[in-house]
Design a protein around this motif. Structure first.
Motif, mmCIF file in Angstrom:
data_model
loop_
_atom_site.group_PDB
_atom_site.id
_atom_site.type_symbol
_atom_site.label_atom_id
_atom_site.label_comp_id
_atom_site.label_asym_id
_atom_site.label_seq_id
_atom_site.Cartn_x
_atom_site.Cartn_y
_atom_site.Cartn_z
ATOM 1 N N CYS A 3 0.861 -1.192 0.000
ATOM 2 C CA CYS A 3 0.000 0.000 0.000
ATOM 3 C C CYS A 3 0.896 1.240 0.000
ATOM 4 N N VAL A 32 -4.604 3.512 5.647
ATOM 5 C CA VAL A 32 -4.905 2.080 5.739
ATOM 6 C C VAL A 32 -4.781 1.552 7.166
ATOM 7 N N ALA A 88 -2.469 0.252 -4.869
ATOM 8 C CA ALA A 88 -2.507 0.262 -3.397
ATOM 9 C C ALA A 88 -3.888 -0.083 -2.855
ATOM 10 N N TRP A 94 -4.654 -3.705 -2.347
ATOM 11 C CA TRP A 94 -3.918 -4.410 -1.306
ATOM 12 C C TRP A 94 -4.382 -4.061 0.108
ATOM 13 N N ASP A 95 -5.176 -3.008 0.248
ATOM 14 C CA ASP A 95 -5.643 -2.598 1.572
ATOM 15 C C ASP A 95 -6.500 -3.698 2.188
#
Length: 107
Positions: free
Chosen positions: A12, A52, A92, A95-96
């Motif tokens: 991220c 995140v 990003a 992928w959080d």
């Protein structure tokens, strides 16, 4: 008590936290950030800036993430200091919240 960057930062790598750090304690790797525990002054400014939710006080690192305390200390010795905000990776958002990302950490 220093702050610690945990697993959700991997891949991220948002750098909003870096902008607010008054002591330049963030270090940048290829796909992860770490905090130098010897430089962190526990100012609390970085934690709410992480989009995140990957930054925690050392004593509040979530269960199963305790290894990131030592990992931050280790990698901050070899990775360069980052003092300016950069754009996050284009993927990003994908992928959080993905679990078990330690396997993707690039050193």
């Amino acid at each position: 008590m220093p702050f610690v960057v945990t697993e959700n930062c991997i891949k991220c790598k948002h750098t909003d936290c870096v902008e607010v750090c008054p002591v330049d304690c963030f270090h940048e790797g290829p796909n992860f950030l770490v905090i130098d525990p010897d430089e962190c002054i526990d100012c609390t400014l970085c934690e709410p800036e992480c989009p995140v939710g990957a930054i925690f006080p050392e004593d509040d690192v979530p269960a199963g993430q305790e290894g990131f305390v030592a990992l931050n200390a280790e990698l901050s010795r070899s990775w360069p200091v980052l003092t300016v905000r950069k754009d996050p990776p284009e993927d990003a958002g994908q992928w959080d919240g993905v679990p078990d990302k330690l396997q993707y950490l690039e050193r």
